[in-house]
Design a protein around this motif. Sequence first.
Motif, PDB file in Angstrom:
ATOM      1  N   GLY A 190       0.648  -1.158  -0.051  1.00 58.98           N
ATOM      2  CA  GLY A 190       0.070   0.107  -0.067  1.00 58.98           C
ATOM      3  C   GLY A 190       0.869   1.280  -0.099  1.00 58.98           C
ATOM      4  N   SER A 191       2.128   1.126   0.523  1.00 58.80           N
ATOM      5  CA  SER A 191       3.078   2.404   0.586  1.00 58.80           C
ATOM      6  C   SER A 191       4.027   2.251  -0.604  1.00 58.80           C
ATOM      7  CB  SER A 191       3.809   2.208   1.828  1.00 58.80           C
ATOM      8  OG  SER A 191       4.782   3.152   1.997  1.00 58.80           O
ATOM      9  N   ASP A 241       3.545   0.527  -3.347  1.00 60.35           N
ATOM     10  CA  ASP A 241       2.968   0.345  -4.585  1.00 60.35           C
ATOM     11  C   ASP A 241       2.822   1.733  -5.158  1.00 60.35           C
ATOM     12  OD1 ASP A 241       2.281  -1.648  -2.448  1.00 60.35           O
ATOM     13  OD2 ASP A 241       0.525  -2.373  -4.006  1.00 60.35           O
ATOM     14  N   VAL A 242       2.368   2.716  -4.114  1.00 58.79           N
ATOM     15  CA  VAL A 242       2.421   4.254  -4.914  1.00 58.79           C
ATOM     16  C   VAL A 242       3.537   4.580  -5.377  1.00 58.79           C
ATOM     17  CG1 VAL A 242       1.886   6.548  -3.887  1.00 58.79           C
ATOM     18  CG2 VAL A 242       0.501   4.736  -2.949  1.00 58.79           C
ATOM     19  N   MET A 243       4.752   4.220  -4.748  1.00 55.32           N
ATOM     20  CA  MET A 243       6.207   4.931  -5.380  1.00 55.32           C
ATOM     21  C   MET A 243       6.442   4.409  -6.458  1.00 55.32           C
ATOM     22  SD  MET A 243       8.158   5.813  -1.728  1.00 55.32           S
ATOM     23  CE  MET A 243       7.254   4.995  -0.398  1.00 55.32           C
ATOM     24  N   VAL A 244       6.395   2.683  -6.309  1.00 56.99           N
ATOM     25  CA  VAL A 244       7.097   2.157  -7.429  1.00 56.99           C
ATOM     26  C   VAL A 244       6.081   2.266  -8.794  1.00 56.99           C
ATOM     27  CG1 VAL A 244       7.350  -0.351  -8.244  1.00 56.99           C
ATOM     28  CG2 VAL A 244       8.090   0.381  -6.176  1.00 56.99           C
ATOM     29  N   SER A 245       4.812   2.737  -8.737  1.00 54.80           N
ATOM     30  CA  SER A 245       4.216   2.648  -9.963  1.00 54.80           C
ATOM     31  C   SER A 245       4.131   4.184 -10.479  1.00 54.80           C
ATOM     32  CB  SER A 245       2.438   2.637  -9.368  1.00 54.80           C
ATOM     33  OG  SER A 245       2.070   3.804  -8.724  1.00 54.80           O
ATOM     34  N   THR A 261       1.224  -1.930 -13.587  1.00 56.31           N
ATOM     35  CA  THR A 261       1.769  -0.577 -13.094  1.00 56.31           C
ATOM     36  C   THR A 261       3.120  -0.775 -12.468  1.00 56.31           C
ATOM     37  OG1 THR A 261       0.696  -1.062 -10.965  1.00 56.31           O
ATOM     38  CG2 THR A 261      -0.321   0.349 -12.246  1.00 56.31           C
ATOM     39  N   ILE A 305       4.476  -2.862 -10.562  1.00 50.85           N
ATOM     40  CA  ILE A 305       4.796  -3.387  -9.292  1.00 50.85           C
ATOM     41  C   ILE A 305       5.254  -4.867  -9.192  1.00 50.85           C
ATOM     42  CG2 ILE A 305       3.761  -3.324  -6.972  1.00 50.85           C
ATOM     43  CD1 ILE A 305       1.895  -1.021  -7.801  1.00 50.85           C
ATOM     44  N   LEU A 321       4.373   5.678 -16.922  1.00 49.55           N
ATOM     45  CA  LEU A 321       3.490   5.421 -15.686  1.00 49.55           C
ATOM     46  C   LEU A 321       3.253   6.920 -15.501  1.00 49.55           C
ATOM     47  CD1 LEU A 321       5.581   2.887 -13.745  1.00 49.55           C
ATOM     48  CD2 LEU A 321       3.558   2.852 -14.872  1.00 49.55           C
ATOM     49  N   PRO A 324      -3.710   1.993  -4.866  1.00 49.39           N
ATOM     50  CA  PRO A 324      -3.799   0.501  -4.748  1.00 49.39           C
ATOM     51  C   PRO A 324      -4.687  -0.011  -3.539  1.00 49.39           C
ATOM     52  CG  PRO A 324      -1.722   1.711  -3.430  1.00 49.39           C
ATOM     53  CD  PRO A 324      -2.731   2.746  -4.276  1.00 49.39           C
ATOM     54  N   GLU A 325      -4.928  -1.155  -3.353  1.00 49.75           N
ATOM     55  CA  GLU A 325      -5.810  -1.630  -2.373  1.00 49.75           C
ATOM     56  C   GLU A 325      -4.904  -1.471  -0.937  1.00 49.75           C
ATOM     57  OE1 GLU A 325      -6.648  -5.432  -2.563  1.00 49.75           O
ATOM     58  OE2 GLU A 325      -8.341  -5.714  -1.343  1.00 49.75           O
ATOM     59  N   HIS A 326      -5.946  -1.056  -0.047  1.00 53.57           N
ATOM     60  CA  HIS A 326      -5.126  -0.581   1.203  1.00 53.57           C
ATOM     61  C   HIS A 326      -3.787   0.311   1.160  1.00 53.57           C
ATOM     62  CE1 HIS A 326      -7.429  -4.323   2.323  1.00 53.57           C
ATOM     63  NE2 HIS A 326      -6.552  -5.175   1.750  1.00 53.57           N
ATOM     64  N   ALA A 327      -4.272   1.366   0.511  1.00 51.30           N
ATOM     65  CA  ALA A 327      -3.038   2.544   0.372  1.00 51.30           C
ATOM     66  C   ALA A 327      -2.881   2.960   1.670  1.00 51.30           C
ATOM     67  CB  ALA A 327      -3.565   3.439  -0.517  1.00 51.30           C
ATOM     68  N   ARG A 328      -1.565   3.173   1.825  1.00 44.96           N
ATOM     69  CA  ARG A 328      -0.982   3.843   3.247  1.00 44.96           C
ATOM     70  C   ARG A 328      -0.215   4.954   2.790  1.00 44.96           C
ATOM     71  NH1 ARG A 328       0.714   0.124   7.294  1.00 44.96           N
ATOM     72  NH2 ARG A 328       2.810   1.109   7.085  1.00 44.96           N
ATOM     73  N   LEU A 366       7.127  12.843  -7.403  1.00 46.41           N
ATOM     74  CA  LEU A 366       7.509  11.406  -8.002  1.00 46.41           C
ATOM     75  C   LEU A 366       7.209  11.208  -9.633  1.00 46.41           C
ATOM     76  CD1 LEU A 366       6.608   8.850  -5.065  1.00 46.41           C
ATOM     77  CD2 LEU A 366       9.005  10.026  -5.496  1.00 46.41           C
TER      78      LEU A 366
END
Lengths: 340, 317
Positions: free
Chosen positions: A106-107, A109-113, B53, B55, B76, B83-87, B104
């Motif tokens: 969840g953390s 994923d945001v950065m790598v995408s 994506t 990942i 990208l 994402p699911e359960h984004a933190r 980013l």
Amino acid sequence: MIQIYTILVDSLRLLKAKKLFWIVLSITGMVGFLYASIGFNETGMSVGFGLQKIENPVVVEGSDFAKMFYLLLFTSFINDWWFGFLALALALIASCSVVPEMMKEGSIDVMVSKPLSRLKLFVTKYVGVLFFMAVPVLLLCVICFLSMGIRVGVWKWDLFLAVPLLMFVFSLIYCVAVLAGVLWKSSLFALLSAMVFWSMCYVMHLAESLAYSSYYLMPKVGMTMDLTRGTTEMTGEEREVTEEGRRNYRLVRAAGAPLPKIRKATLLLKRLVDFDEELGPMAGVGLISLMAGDPPQGRDLEVSNETEERMSTGYILWSSAGFELVVLSGAAFVFCRRDY
Amino acid sequence: MGELALDISKVRKVYSGKVEALRGISLQVEKGRVFGLLGPNGAGKSTLVKILTTIIRPTHCEGEMLGKPIGHKPTLGRIGYLPEHARFPDYLSGAQVLEFAAGLCGISPRKCAQRSAELMELVGMTDWQHKPLKTYSKGMKQRIGVAQALVNDPEIVFLDEPTDGVDPAGRRDIRLLMERLRGENRTVFVNSHLLGELELICDDVAILSQGAIKMEGNLKELTGKQTEFRIKYEGELPADMEPILKTHRCRREAGLVIAPALLAKEVMPLLDALRSKGVVISGLERRSLTLEELFLGVVGDDRPGAGPPPLKGRSKA
């Protein structure tokens, strides 16, 4: 560049959010305040802006010893003990969770995408964490630099070498925490791995120092030790280093060769600060002997210098950097190849 | 079919341990459509999105996204992802999360500031944007997650369970947002378990189960292909009606006879039969299959989380 800037700004925000960082910064500020409060007069020195007077026949106002004392207090006490142990440990505790937290589902994923390479993300994040050490060191360097200039008239820009040096020392331990964090995604494992590794390196440093003292230093200063009786005898007569002694020392040194020289790199500051310019060749002088008014001279100073310089600066830095490069490459490889 | 935003084929993912999460998925998604990816837990929905994506690395993947090969990093910058359960780090505020996500993507803080204000307005978080995330509810964090997915003005948005933890009003807002994105000719790729919600918004769907696509197509066509007529009656049905009902493949529910048929004229003989037996008919309704019924019909007995059996004698990922 915007991506790198973003990650570094995020590291600073993370730093600001960590209570331990503020604790380290506060203690560092207090250490700096104490340092700045030390002054000199005709009979010795004072602490707490004149509150407590300490008489000393050697370290008096206007003497080279006073300048030396001020310098050594920074290079041999603040650098070696506060930054070299306590601040380092606190910075490690505060930062070892950064990579495991980043790699949580969840953390990451945001950065790598996002359109930046994983390697750039990894390296920038790693560099960003080094601020944990750089900020308090820089603060103290500024305080000590100004104090030294105002108090004893020595404007030592070399003091700022402590910033890259201590960042490097911190990075030598932190890279192990990063590797463990990447492999197991656990903050606790990362911290434990780094601490165990640091202890191991310290034990290796002690073993090497002990071997050097036994096989090289003692013959040079004419000291003999009887291990069966547990006694030492000072003859004052210099002896040749035995072939067996050389071999044994080489073995101990070779055993520690692949490891980073964490403690030795910390102690390097004293060697890197240019003493010659103002105070003559006093690199081997220690704080305690200076306070006692009996700094080593002649052959003793020579031996003391030889002991400090038994490993070259280049060897200490490059062999340690080599280790860090290998560990970081491994961590980066896993980080870049992994599925999240 | 119009211009494609996504065109992939033979997507396979075999995890170490020889678990085959995806078994040769092929999919085409048109630009400007809302595409729903459905499937039970463990079907491979998130794995597919994560491959798109970058990942997760696919074992095999052919095709393109926005005209570039899958895995092409600069592309990208043209997609958004929740994402699911984004933190997000608790020490950041909502606005800082957006600034971080934008940075980013290579967007400068100045450019981001304007976009950020628009997005905060869009997700209803303007009043909260400068407060730290640790003070947010789960639904508020999810709204920020949606906003960060849109910060780079993406052409495709991947939303993995976007309404997870969001209250009914928030769900409606997200649905309206998806409609707005479609109106702006953006492609929305959404994974969700809430079939009722997907039914309201999706143009096209694919049903994934055990790592393979079991059904895909236009939602209206898929559900419209299977219609039924619900005949409401009063009182009891005579016992001799049973053979007639069987002939018409009907099933019974309380006070209802349900006959599968596409056209009204197909049920007229049945109505005549009922009337001839003196049954009082109080209502007749033509109904398409719901997405849930379609889904359950396709997925059948596939247990949630039951992936395909481990491979034997095949190479690892």
